[in-house]
Design a protein around this motif. Structure first.
Motif, PDB file in Angstrom:
ATOM      1  N   ILE A   1       0.862  -1.197   0.000  1.00  0.00           N
ATOM      2  CA  ILE A   1       0.000   0.000   0.000  1.00  0.00           C
ATOM      3  C   ILE A   1       0.890   1.236   0.000  1.00  0.00           C
ATOM      4  O   ILE A   1       1.803   1.351   0.825  1.00  0.00           O
ATOM      5  N   ARG A   2       0.648   2.141  -0.946  1.00  0.00           N
ATOM      6  CA  ARG A   2       1.430   3.377  -1.014  1.00  0.00           C
ATOM      7  C   ARG A   2       0.526   4.586  -0.818  1.00  0.00           C
ATOM      8  O   ARG A   2      -0.647   4.544  -1.163  1.00  0.00           O
ATOM      9  N   ASP A   3       1.131   5.646  -0.326  1.00  0.00           N
ATOM     10  CA  ASP A   3       0.419   6.918  -0.179  1.00  0.00           C
ATOM     11  C   ASP A   3       0.975   7.854  -1.253  1.00  0.00           C
ATOM     12  O   ASP A   3       2.169   8.160  -1.255  1.00  0.00           O
ATOM     13  N   LEU A   4       0.106   8.296  -2.168  1.00  0.00           N
ATOM     14  CA  LEU A   4       0.566   9.041  -3.351  1.00  0.00           C
ATOM     15  C   LEU A   4      -0.068  10.436  -3.399  1.00  0.00           C
ATOM     16  O   LEU A   4      -1.117  10.621  -4.005  1.00  0.00           O
TER      17      LEU A   4
ATOM     18  N   VAL B   1      -3.403   0.607  -3.363  1.00  0.00           N
ATOM     19  CA  VAL B   1      -2.981  -0.791  -3.188  1.00  0.00           C
ATOM     20  C   VAL B   1      -2.401  -1.260  -4.518  1.00  0.00           C
ATOM     21  O   VAL B   1      -3.011  -1.046  -5.568  1.00  0.00           O
ATOM     22  N   ASP B   2      -1.222  -1.890  -4.502  1.00  0.00           N
ATOM     23  CA  ASP B   2      -0.667  -2.441  -5.742  1.00  0.00           C
ATOM     24  C   ASP B   2      -1.625  -3.500  -6.276  1.00  0.00           C
ATOM     25  O   ASP B   2      -2.087  -4.375  -5.524  1.00  0.00           O
TER      26      ASP B   2
ATOM     27  N   SER C   1      -7.299  -8.042  -6.748  1.00  0.00           N
ATOM     28  CA  SER C   1      -7.719  -8.059  -8.160  1.00  0.00           C
ATOM     29  C   SER C   1      -6.875  -7.128  -9.011  1.00  0.00           C
ATOM     30  O   SER C   1      -6.259  -6.188  -8.508  1.00  0.00           O
ATOM     31  N   ARG C   2      -6.884  -7.397 -10.323  1.00  0.00           N
ATOM     32  CA  ARG C   2      -6.234  -6.478 -11.265  1.00  0.00           C
ATOM     33  C   ARG C   2      -7.240  -5.452 -11.772  1.00  0.00           C
ATOM     34  O   ARG C   2      -6.877  -4.398 -12.241  1.00  0.00           O
TER      35      ARG C   2
ATOM     36  N   LYS D   1      -6.919   4.023  -7.478  1.00  0.00           N
ATOM     37  CA  LYS D   1      -7.556   2.847  -8.094  1.00  0.00           C
ATOM     38  C   LYS D   1      -7.805   1.856  -6.968  1.00  0.00           C
ATOM     39  O   LYS D   1      -6.891   1.487  -6.244  1.00  0.00           O
ATOM     40  N   MET D   2      -9.058   1.426  -6.817  1.00  0.00           N
ATOM     41  CA  MET D   2      -9.404   0.538  -5.706  1.00  0.00           C
ATOM     42  C   MET D   2      -9.633  -0.879  -6.213  1.00  0.00           C
ATOM     43  O   MET D   2     -10.654  -1.129  -6.858  1.00  0.00           O
TER      44      MET D   2
END
Lengths: 465, 445
Positions: free
Chosen positions: B275-278, B347-348, B420-421, B430-431
Motif C-alpha cells: 500500500i502506497r500513499d501518493l 494498493v498495488d 484483483s487487477r 484505483k481501488m
C-alpha cells in the motif's frame, strides 16, 4: 443585528417571496485538553453569520454569509432568491411551509456559573485532576489518557415573514475522559462523558467514581474480557444502549423529512401497533439541563414534548414547518440548524424510552443463554431498510440467569421493526445521560438519549468464535 | 477585507513574532453551491460563503489555538491575542521540537479548475435531471435522493519559520441513494462520483448504476453463522485500506492507541499486499503540493510485501519520534486544528479478476460496501455487512441482511490471499478488490 434581519425579511417580501427567514447565529466555544499528564492544547473558537431562506415561485432558495456587512447580506439574499428561480419548473412538488401563528420572545439559559466567568487556569486544574485520577488507577497498564472539557455559548435569532421574532442564548458544557490500557498484545479502551445544557456547575457536580475512575477501571477490566460469540441471542440492553437504539433505529425513522420522502420504514404506520405494548418512546426538547435542551428550534417554533410511540402504537412524527405542511400536521419544534452556514432540518432533541415495571434481576432470570450489552460506543442505521448496528463498550455472557463471562468489542445488529416487537420487558430504573452529537446531512446537533433496561427476545451479535 | 490571503497571513505572523516562540496561521475563503435531491425531485439549492482564520501559537511547546470568522481586522487581532494567552496557559511540552521551515514543493496539476469554480446552480440542476432520468430509466417508481455540490476554496498558510504558501482548489461531487419498494420489501443502494476537474466528473450514470444494484437486494436473508472466505469488492476494500492507514498515524502510535504499535518493520500482512500513499497524483482528490503545515508532499510506502514500513507524521509527531516528517499534517477548515491524515492510498494491483476471485472461492461472501470501524486500540471489528451477497458454488445466490462480521484487523491482514487487477477508479486512486480467507460471520442459527 435585528435591524438587518428586519430589512432582509422586508426586502424578500418586496422581491415577491412567499416566505422568508433570516437567522443570525453566533457561537463562542472553548476547550481544554489534557493528555498523559499534561495540558496540551487550549482552544477558543468564535464565529458568526447569517442564513437566509426563501420560497419564491414555489421553490426553496438558501444562502449564507460569514460576513455581517449589509452589502454582503443583501448579496446573500439575492443569491437565495436566484437559487429558487433556478429550480423553477424543475421540481415535482411546490415548496411550502405550515403557516402558524408567529412566536415572539427572547430567552436565555440561566446557568449557575457561566463558563466565560471561569479563568482558564481553574479549568486546567480540574482537567489535570481528572487525568491524574484516571492514570492513577493502574499506571503500569494504562498507557494513554485524554481528558477534555469544552463549553459552547450559542446565540440565535430567527426572524420570518410570518412575524416570528425570537432570540435565545444557550450554554452547553461537556467533559469527557478516554482511557486506553494494554497488557501483552491485548489493548482496550473506555470512555465516559458528562454533559448538559448548563454552565460550569456541571464540573462541580462530577464525581470521580462516576467519571475518571470509572473509565479507567473499565479499560483495565476489559483487558481480561473475551471476544464475543457470533450468532443470535436473547439480550438485556442497558439504558445507554437503549438510548442508542431509540435514537438511531427508531428516532431517525420518525423524522418527518424521511417520512415525506418515502425513506422511513414507518412512513405509513401512524396509528398502528409497531412495538410491543410495553414500549413508549418520547422526544422532549424541554427537559431542563439535558444536552438536547432548547427554547426554540431554528425556525422559531417553541420546543415541546412529543410522544412518538405510546404503548406500542405509533402516535406521530417529528416535524419542521415544511414537513408539517406536506403531511398536514403541526410543527413539533424539531427544526434545528448547526450554524448559520446550513438550513434547519428535522432533528431529535432528548429521545428516550419511558420506564416500565421490571427489575434488572427479573430480566436476568428470563435468560438461559444470552448477552447483556452495556454502554453504547457508536451506532448507525440504514433507515429505509430498517437495519441498525451498534457497537457497545462491554458485554456479559448470560448463562442460566447469571452474568458469567465478561465480553469486549461487541457489536449487535437487528431489524428495527422486528426488534421493537420483541421487547419483552422494560425496567423501572431509568437513565437519560448520554450527551452527544448526532450527525445528519453533514450537520451535528446536541442530543441526549436514554431509557430503562430492556429485555429483547433476540439480537444478532457479531463475534469471533 | 478583500486583500490577498497570503498578505493577511504574513501580516498576522508579524503580529505574533517576538511575542511567542513559534506560530502558524491558516486563512480560508470558501464558496459552496449545492443542489439537494429528495423524493425523486429537487428540494433546494444552497449557496454558502464562509471565511475565517485560525492561529496556533506555541510557548515552550504548549499550544494555544484560536479561530474566528469573518476575516476582519478586529477578529485577526482577537485571534492573535487569544492564541498567545492560551499558549502561555498551556503546559510546556518538551516533545514539541519546531514548526517546519520553508521548503519548495512539487507542483501538482489539476487541483483547480476554473470551470468548476464558475459553475452556476443551473448546471447542477441539469446534471441532477440527468441523474434522476438515468435512475428512472431502470425503475420508474424508484425513490431517489442525494445531491450535487461544487466548491471553490482559497487558502494561505504561513508560519514564523518562513513557510508562506497560498493556493486554491475546486471540487465537485454527486451522490445518489436509490430506494425501491416491492410490497413490504425494501431494497436500496448508494453510488457517487467526485472530482477536482470538470473533465474527471461523470455523474450521469450513477443513478442507473445505483438503481440496477438496488434491484439485486430484494429477497435478502441472513447468512448462516459460520466461517467463510470473503471478497471485499472495490469500495469495501478501500474501507479496509483506510482503516489500516488510520491505525498507522504516528499520534495514535505514540499515544499507544493503535494495534500497529511496535509493528514497524514487521511482517503484518500477506506478502502480496503493498500500500502506497501518493499525494502528488494529478487531479487526485487528496493530492496537493504541501501538507497542512506547508511541508512538501512526497510519496510514502505504508506496507511493502506485507511489511509495515512507515507511520504518518506531522511536524509534532516527527519531532517527538526524531524521525523524518512525512508531511501528513491535515487541516479540515479554519475552525479546526492540525491533525494527521493519509492522502491518496493505493494498493498495488494483483493478477485476479473480481469474477475469478468469486468463482474460485466457491462458497463464501461478497461484500460491495460496508463500513469497517475497528476498535482503534485493539483492532477488533464487529460490524454488519451493509451490502453483500452469499456466494455458493462460485455464483452469487442471495443478498444478505442482518449479517455481521467479526475479526481482528491483524488477523485479516494475514489472511488476505488475493488482490484483483480490475478496480474502481476515483481521481487519485484505483481501488482493487481484496479476498480474505476464513472470516467469522454471525447470522442465523
Amino acid at each position: 443585528m435585528e435591524d438587518i434581519l428586519e430589512w432582509l425579511i422586508e426586502e424578500a417580501n418586496n422581491k415577491g417571496c412567499s416566505f422568508a427567514e433570516a437567522r443570525y447565529v453566533k457561537k463562542r466555544s472553548s476547550s481544554i485538553r489534557a493528555q498523559d499528564g499534561r495540558i496540551e492544547e487550549l482552544t477558543q473558537r468564535e464565529s458568526a453569520g447569517v442564513a437566509i431562506r426563501v420560497i419564491k415561485d414555489g421553490c426553496w432558495g438558501f444562502a449564507s454569509s460569514a460576513s455581517l456587512e449589509k452589502g454582503r447580506l443583501a448579496e446573500a439574499l439575492y443569491d437565495a432568491i436566484a437559487s429558487a428561480s433556478f429550480l423553477k419548473g424543475s421540481t415535482e412538488e411546490k415548496a411550502e411551509v405550515k403557516e402558524i401563528p408567529p412566536t415572539v420572545g427572547r430567552k436565555e439559559l440561566k446557568c449557575k456559573i457561566s463558563p466565560e466567568d471561569v479563568v482558564v487556569e481553574d479549568k486546567a486544574q480540574r482537567v489535570l485532576e481528572w487525568e491524574r485520577e484516571a492514570r492513577g488507577v493502574d499506571s503500569e497498564r494504562i498507557n494513554n489518557t485524554v481528558v477534555s472539557l469544552s463549553d459552547v455559548v450559542r446565540e440565535e435569532m430567527v426572524f420570518n415573514s410570518f412575524g416570528t421574532r425570537v432570540g435565545s442564548k444557550l450554554v452547553h458544557t461537556l467533559a469527557s475522559v478516554f482511557v486506553s490500557a494494554s497488557e501483552g498484545e491485548i489493548r482496550q479502551s473506555a470512555y465516559e462523558r458528562k454533559g448538559g445544557a448548563k454552565g460550569y456547575e456541571l464540573v462541580e457536580e462530577i464525581e470521580p467514581e462516576e467519571f475518571s475512575l470509572k473509565a479507567a477501571n473499565k479499560a483495565i477490566q476489559l483487558l481480561s474480557a473475551s471476544p464475543p460469540p457470533a450468532g443470535v441471542f436473547p439480550a438485556i440492553l442497558d439504558p445507554e444502549v437503549v438510548g442508542l437504539f431509540v435514537h438511531e433505529a427508531l428516532g431517525h425513522n420518525s423524522e418527518a423529512d424521511a417520512v415525506w420522502s418515502g425513506q422511513s420504514i414507518i412512513k405509513d404506520k401512524k396509528g398502528q401497533a409497531i412495538a410491543a405494548p410495553c414500549v413508549t418512546i418520547i422526544d422532549d426538547a424541554t427537559i431542563e439541563e439535558a444536552f438536547g435542551f432548547y427554547f426554540y428550534d431554528s425556525e422559531g417554533t417553541p420546543a415541546r414534548k412529543n410522544v412518538i410511540i405510546k404503548d406500542g402504537i405509533l402516535m406521530d412524527y417529528l416535524y419542521n414547518l415544511e414537513t408539517a405542511a406536506k403531511l398536514e400536521a403541526n410543527p413539533t419544534g424539531n427544526a434545528r440548524a448547526e450554524g448559520y452556514e446550513v438550513p434547519p432540518i428535522v432533528r431529535m432533541s432528548n429521545t428516550f424510552m419511558a420506564p416500565g415495571d421490571w427489575t434488572f434481576e427479573e430480566m436476568l432470570k428470563e435468560i438461559k443463554e444470552g448477552v447483556y450489552l452495556k454502554g453504547g460506543r457508536w451506532g448507525y442505521v440504514y433507515p429505509e431498510r430498517g437495519q441498525f448496528t451498534f457497537n457497545v463498550e462491554e458485554a456479559w455472557l448470560i448463562k442460566d440467569g447469571e452474568l458469567k463471562e465478561h465480553l469486549r468489542d461487541v457489536s449487535m445488529s437487528g431489524m428495527t421493526l422486528e426488534t421493537l416487537k420483541k421487547i419483552k420487558g422494560v425496567s423501572r430504573d431509568f437513565k437519560l445521560a448520554s450527551p452527544g452529537y448526532c450527525g445528519k446531512n453533514g450537520q451535528t446537533a446536541f442530543v441526549d438519549n436514554g431509557g430503562p433496561y430492556i429485555l429483547v427476545e433476540e439480537i444478532t451479535v457479531g463475534g469471533r468464535r | 477585507m478583500k486583500d490577498d490571503l497570503l498578505d493577511i497571513a504574513l501580516k498576522t505572523i508579524e503580529k505574533l513574532k517576538g511575542r511567542i516562540d513559534q506560530a502558524d496561521v491558516f486563512l480560508e475563503r470558501r464558496k459552496v453551491i449545492s443542489l439537494e435531491m429528495k423524493k425523486s425531485s429537487f428540494s433546494q439549492i444552497e449557496v454558502s460563503y464562509d471565511e475565517g482564520l485560525s492561529v496556533r501559537a506555541f510557548y515552550k511547546g504548549g499550544r494555544g489555538f484560536s479561530s474566528c470568522s469573518p476575516l476582519i481586522e478586529e477578529n485577526i487581532d482577537k485571534v492573535v491575542e487569544s492564541a498567545i494567552a492560551l499558549a502561555r496557559s498551556a503546559q510546556p511540552d518538551p516533545d514539541f521540537k519546531s514548526l517546519p521551515s520553508a521548503e519548495e514543493g512539487k507542483e501538482v496539476k489539476g487541483l483547480y479548475d476554473e470551470k468548476v469554480a464558475e459553475l452556476s446552480p443551473n448546471e447542477l440542476v441539469d446534471w441532477g435531471k440527468e441523474i434522476l432520468e438515468s435512475a428512472q430509466s431502470v425503475e420508474k417508481t424508484a425513490i431517489i435522493s442525494g445531491g450535487i455540490s461544487s466548491s471553490y476554496v482559497e487558502f494561505a498558510i504561513a508560519n514564523t519559520e518562513g513557510v508562506a504558501i497560498e493556493d486554491k482548489r475546486t471540487s465537485i461531487g454527486a451522490g445518489v441513494m436509490v430506494i425501491l419498494n416491492k410490497g413490504e420489501e425494501v431494497a436500496s443502494y448508494f453510488d457517487f462520483d467526485q472530482a477536482r476537474r470538470l473533465q474527471d466528473f461523470n455523474p450521469v450514470d450513477i443513478g442507473e448504476k445505483a438503481c440496477l444494484q438496488a434491484k439485486e437486494f430484494f429477497g435478502a436473508k441472513q447468512a448462516p453463522t459460520g466461517s467463510y472466505p470473503v471478497v471485499f469488492s472495490y469500495l469495501a476494500s478501500s474501507g479496509i485500506v483506510g482503516a489500516i492507514a488510520g491505525a498507522a498515524i504516528a499520534e495514535e502510535i505514540q499515544r499507544k492507541r493503535s494495534y500497529l504499535v511496535g509493528k514497524k518493520g514487521e511482517k503484518i500482512a500477506w506478502e502480496g499486499l503493498t500500500i502506497r500513499d501518493l499525494p502528488l497524483i494529478e487531479g487526485g482528490l487528496a493530492s496537493s503540493s504541501y501538507d497542512g503545515e506547508g511541508v512538501p508532499h512526497k510519496e510514502l510506502t505504508l506496507i511493502e510485501d506485507g511489511i509495515l514500513k512507515n507511520y504518518f507524521h506531522n511536524s509534532y509527531t516527527a519531532g517527538k519520534a526524531q524521525e523524518e516528517n512525512t508531511g501528513h499534517a491535515s487541516r479540515g477548515s479554519y475552525r479546526y486544528g492540525v491533525g494527521i491524515s493519509p492522502t491518496n492510498l493505493q494498493v498495488d494491483l494483483g493478477d485476479w479478476s473480481l469474477d475469478e476471485m468469486i468463482k474460485d472461492m466457491k462458497n463464501g461472501i461478497l461484500i460491495l460496501q460496508t463500513s469497517i470501524q475497528p476498535n482503534p486500540v485493539s483492532g477488533d471489528v464487529s460490524g454488519p455487512i451493509d451490502f453483500g451477497f452469499m456466494v455458493e458454488n462460485g455464483e452469487k445466490t442471495y443478498p444478505l441482511k442482518n449479517t455481521m462480521l467479526g475479526f481482528n484487523m491483524l488477523d485479516l491482514l494475514q489472511k488476505i490471499d488475493a488482490i484483483s487487477r480490475d478496480y474502481r477508479e476515483e481521481p487519485g486512486v484505483k481501488m482493487p478488490a481484496i479476498r480474505v480467507q476464513n472470516l467469522r460471520i454471525g447470522g442465523g442459527r
